[in-house]
Design a protein around this motif. Sequence first.
Motif, short mmCIF file in Angstrom:
data_model
loop_
_atom_site.label_atom_id
_atom_site.label_comp_id
_atom_site.label_asym_id
_atom_site.label_seq_id
_atom_site.Cartn_x
_atom_site.Cartn_y
_atom_site.Cartn_z
N TRP A 130 29.45 7.61 15.82
CA TRP A 130 28.67 7.25 14.03
C TRP A 130 27.66 8.66 14.67
CZ3 TRP A 130 29.09 5.39 20.15
CH2 TRP A 130 28.07 5.84 20.66
N GLU A 131 26.72 9.00 13.79
CA GLU A 131 26.38 10.26 13.70
C GLU A 131 24.91 10.04 12.57
OE1 GLU A 131 26.54 14.56 10.92
OE2 GLU A 131 27.63 12.75 10.41
N THR A 132 23.55 10.59 13.62
CA THR A 132 22.42 10.68 13.55
C THR A 132 21.83 11.26 12.11
OG1 THR A 132 21.62 11.10 15.93
CG2 THR A 132 22.08 9.47 15.57
N ASN A 133 20.56 11.29 11.88
CA ASN A 133 19.81 11.85 11.16
C ASN A 133 19.34 12.84 12.36
OD1 ASN A 133 20.62 10.94 8.20
ND2 ASN A 133 19.70 9.26 9.12
N ALA B 268 17.36 16.63 19.33
CA ALA B 268 17.41 17.18 18.30
C ALA B 268 16.84 16.57 17.21
CB ALA B 268 18.65 16.48 18.03
N VAL B 269 16.34 17.39 15.60
CA VAL B 269 15.75 17.01 14.45
C VAL B 269 16.94 17.68 13.51
CG1 VAL B 269 13.08 17.63 15.58
CG2 VAL B 269 14.44 19.36 14.51
N ALA C 82 13.58 12.23 20.51
CA ALA C 82 13.01 11.13 21.13
C ALA C 82 13.59 10.14 21.73
CB ALA C 82 11.25 10.63 21.57
N CYS C 83 15.39 10.63 21.96
CA CYS C 83 16.08 9.64 21.49
C CYS C 83 16.76 10.09 23.34
CB CYS C 83 16.73 9.68 21.11
SG CYS C 83 18.79 8.51 21.67
N ALA C 84 16.59 8.84 24.08
CA ALA C 84 17.12 8.92 25.36
C ALA C 84 18.57 8.53 25.33
CB ALA C 84 16.34 8.40 26.80
N TYR C 85 18.90 7.69 25.07
CA TYR C 85 20.28 6.95 25.14
C TYR C 85 20.98 6.56 23.76
CZ TYR C 85 18.55 3.62 28.49
OH TYR C 85 18.15 2.74 28.64
N PHE C 86 22.19 5.87 23.78
CA PHE C 86 22.73 4.91 22.94
C PHE C 86 23.52 3.91 23.77
CE2 PHE C 86 21.89 8.67 19.97
CZ PHE C 86 21.73 8.03 19.17
#
Length: 146
Positions: free
Chosen positions: A63-66, A97-98, A70-74
């Motif tokens: 997967w790829e995020t935009n 990450a921005v 503030a993301c700790a984990y998936f």
Amino acid sequence: MTFSLSLPLLPHVLCAISLVTLSTACVNIHENARASLESIPETKLELRHFSVLAEGTTQRLEWETNEELACAYFVVERQVGQAAFKEIAQVLGDPMAVTPRHHAFVDATPAAGSVHYRLLQVDLDGLVHTGPTLETKLDSPYFAIR
């Protein structure tokens, strides 16, 4: 026997207490985030790409995020048949990450038959974002967002 504490040692004692407090705070944040999977309303996880590719006897999720501010984990979840989703892995996020980030996880023990995979993103504050669900079959070569 009497113990005395001299003032020159006091800053070291306070420093040690602060480190213990910080460690405890980090553990509490993680435990609260895990508990929040049940208690905090979920929001939608926006992804640029989410797919599952059969590789021999394994399933590779990518997967790829935009962005992941503030993301700790998936959390990678799997559902076999009509059973409930179960967590099978956690993948660290990039809380600073921005820009887009790519992630992957290999399910080395996929179940036979119809299987659903789902992603959750858990933020540092415990907010949970629910991602799309993919339905797969072990004998199919490629799957993408449905």
